[in-house]
Design an enzyme around this catalytic site. Sequence first.
Site, short mmCIF file in Angstrom:
data_model
loop_
_atom_site.label_atom_id
_atom_site.label_comp_id
_atom_site.label_asym_id
_atom_site.label_seq_id
_atom_site.Cartn_x
_atom_site.Cartn_y
_atom_site.Cartn_z
N SER A 84 0.82 -1.21 0.00
CA SER A 84 0.00 0.00 0.00
C SER A 84 0.86 1.27 0.00
O SER A 84 1.94 1.29 0.59
CB SER A 84 -0.88 0.01 1.26
OG SER A 84 -1.49 1.26 1.44
N TYR B 24 -2.06 5.53 -4.90
CA TYR B 24 -3.14 6.53 -4.94
C TYR B 24 -2.57 7.74 -5.65
O TYR B 24 -1.50 8.23 -5.27
CB TYR B 24 -3.57 6.94 -3.53
CG TYR B 24 -4.38 5.89 -2.80
CD1 TYR B 24 -5.61 5.47 -3.29
CD2 TYR B 24 -3.92 5.33 -1.61
CE1 TYR B 24 -6.36 4.52 -2.62
CE2 TYR B 24 -4.67 4.38 -0.92
CZ TYR B 24 -5.89 3.98 -1.44
OH TYR B 24 -6.63 3.04 -0.77
N THR C 111 -5.29 2.26 -7.58
CA THR C 111 -6.61 2.09 -6.95
C THR C 111 -7.54 3.19 -7.44
O THR C 111 -7.25 4.37 -7.28
CB THR C 111 -6.47 2.11 -5.41
OG1 THR C 111 -5.63 1.01 -5.04
CG2 THR C 111 -7.82 1.96 -4.72
N LYS D 130 -7.19 -1.30 -9.89
CA LYS D 130 -7.82 -2.01 -8.77
C LYS D 130 -9.13 -1.31 -8.39
O LYS D 130 -9.11 -0.12 -8.07
CB LYS D 130 -6.87 -2.03 -7.57
CG LYS D 130 -7.47 -2.63 -6.31
CD LYS D 130 -6.40 -2.77 -5.23
CE LYS D 130 -6.95 -3.41 -3.97
NZ LYS D 130 -7.75 -2.51 -3.14
N HIS E 68 -12.87 -2.83 -2.60
CA HIS E 68 -12.11 -2.30 -1.47
C HIS E 68 -12.53 -2.99 -0.16
O HIS E 68 -12.60 -2.38 0.90
CB HIS E 68 -12.33 -0.79 -1.36
CG HIS E 68 -11.10 -0.02 -0.95
ND1 HIS E 68 -10.32 0.67 -1.83
CD2 HIS E 68 -10.52 0.18 0.26
CE1 HIS E 68 -9.32 1.27 -1.19
NE2 HIS E 68 -9.42 0.97 0.09
C1 FNR Z 1 -7.82 -1.93 2.54
N1 FNR Z 1 -7.77 -1.85 1.15
C2 FNR Z 1 -6.86 -1.02 0.55
N2 FNR Z 1 -6.78 -0.96 -0.79
C3 FNR Z 1 -5.88 -0.17 -1.41
O1 FNR Z 1 -5.84 -0.14 -2.64
N3 FNR Z 1 -4.99 0.57 -0.66
C4 FNR Z 1 -5.00 0.56 0.69
O2 FNR Z 1 -4.19 1.23 1.33
C5 FNR Z 1 -5.99 -0.23 1.33
N4 FNR Z 1 -6.08 -0.25 2.69
C6 FNR Z 1 -6.96 -1.10 3.31
C7 FNR Z 1 -7.00 -1.16 4.70
C8 FNR Z 1 -7.83 -2.08 5.32
C9 FNR Z 1 -7.82 -2.17 6.81
C10 FNR Z 1 -8.65 -2.94 4.55
C11 FNR Z 1 -9.54 -3.98 5.20
C12 FNR Z 1 -8.65 -2.86 3.18
C13 FNR Z 1 -8.59 -2.80 0.34
C14 FNR Z 1 -7.84 -4.12 0.14
O3 FNR Z 1 -6.77 -3.93 -0.75
C15 FNR Z 1 -8.71 -5.22 -0.46
O4 FNR Z 1 -9.36 -4.74 -1.61
C16 FNR Z 1 -9.74 -5.80 0.50
O5 FNR Z 1 -9.26 -5.85 1.82
C17 FNR Z 1 -10.13 -7.22 0.05
O6 FNR Z 1 -11.14 -7.74 0.82
P1 FNR Z 1 -10.91 -8.76 2.05
O7 FNR Z 1 -9.93 -9.80 1.62
O8 FNR Z 1 -10.41 -7.92 3.19
O9 FNR Z 1 -12.28 -9.30 2.27
#
Ligand code: FNR
Length: 369
Positions: A109, A133, A159, A237, A261
């Site tokens: 990330s 981002y 993303t 994404k 997400h």
């Molecule tokens: C995320 N996700 C996310 N996506 C991204 O592109 N950059 C990020 O910094 C973050 N940060 C983030 C923090 C937390 C706490 C969560 C739960 C999710 C989304 C992540 O990449 C992903 O799409 C989802 O978490 C997938 O779903 P599951 O496996 O958590 O059900």
Amino acid sequence: MSSDSLVCLKDFEKYAKEHLNRNSWGFFSAGAEGCQTLRDNEEAFRRLRLRPRFLRDVSVRDMSATVLGQRVDMPIGISPTANQGLASPQGEIGTAKAAAQFQTCMICSTYSNFTMEDIMNSSPDGLKWFQLYVRPDRETTAGLVRRAERAGYKALVLTVDLPIVGRRYPDLRHGFSMPPHLRVANLGNADLSQNKKDRNEALDYGMGGPDQSSDIALSWKDIAWLRSICSLPIILKGILTAEDARLAVQHGVDGILVSNHGGRQLDGVPATIEALPEIVQAAGDKLEVYMDGGVRTGTDVLKALALGARAVFIGRPAVWGLCYKGQEGVAKVLSILKEELSLAMALSGVSFSQIPAIVVSPSHSSTRV
Ligand code: FNR
């Protein structure tokens, strides 16, 4: 709790819920608004049925795959989640080492607590992609992209589903606060703007407040800009529709990670496993399609592969593993999923993870994909 008593990913979720403080658990577990999509991501998998085939010699199961030409030992990678230092002092470094141990891909990330260089140096053999981002300040964004390229990341994961942060009630109710020992490491480095605004903006991401750290004006034309500043493959994404998948093809991107997400952005969108087939169809053989969201078992992985995903990614389960025992905990989560996938393949007559099984919906309309 001994490692033996954690036998499935949901056990790790329970462990994390019991051991993280309210601030961290709230941040990791939250979904947007009423959490319909968050719940649906897992439940939609339960609505799909596998049709097993037998007498097909499943003595050898090959789970390896390629993603953008790079070989991985299994089609299960790790999605980017911010602030992994909230789960363990090892933070993203623990996750990266576990992913490398399993020869699979980790997406880092923008909002990691270690710098992208430190994460890469911790496990240089592991395949890593950098999640980006696009910030309103394009110079800062370009700086991040240049660093990712230099550090050895093999793709940029842009993303697209976060022009503004979704409303997550736990963060709003209790107020998320970043512990003072954690840094928004990628934005604190010397070759990036050092001002205080950067740190505060990045913190808004966790707080669920208005997020000025993403460029809300970002549009398709900016893909060409991104292409012009780096030579890495670009993956989008957050795509959820065939319309956007066709645009992605037209704009020459290299991959799509179907994602909502983790149910944290727009509540009420489809579960990702439901959105996947139309995107696979629209993408054809023009680009690779991956998915994340709600993957909790080996049969979930098999269903996603059967519906055309080249690989799946896990978000929260990796964080639960990290909370349990750092690198060792993430490795345990990956090993359980790998073992479950191997079993699901054996029991459904599939020898190669890239040759799909047959999935049937409850309506019994069977689809060979
Ligand atoms: C995320 N996700 C996310 N996506 C991204 O592109 N950059 C990020 O910094 C973050 N940060 C983030 C923090 C937390 C706490 C969560 C739960 C999710 C989304 C992540 O990449 C992903 O799409 C989802 O978490 C997938 O779903 P599951 O496996 O958590 O059900």
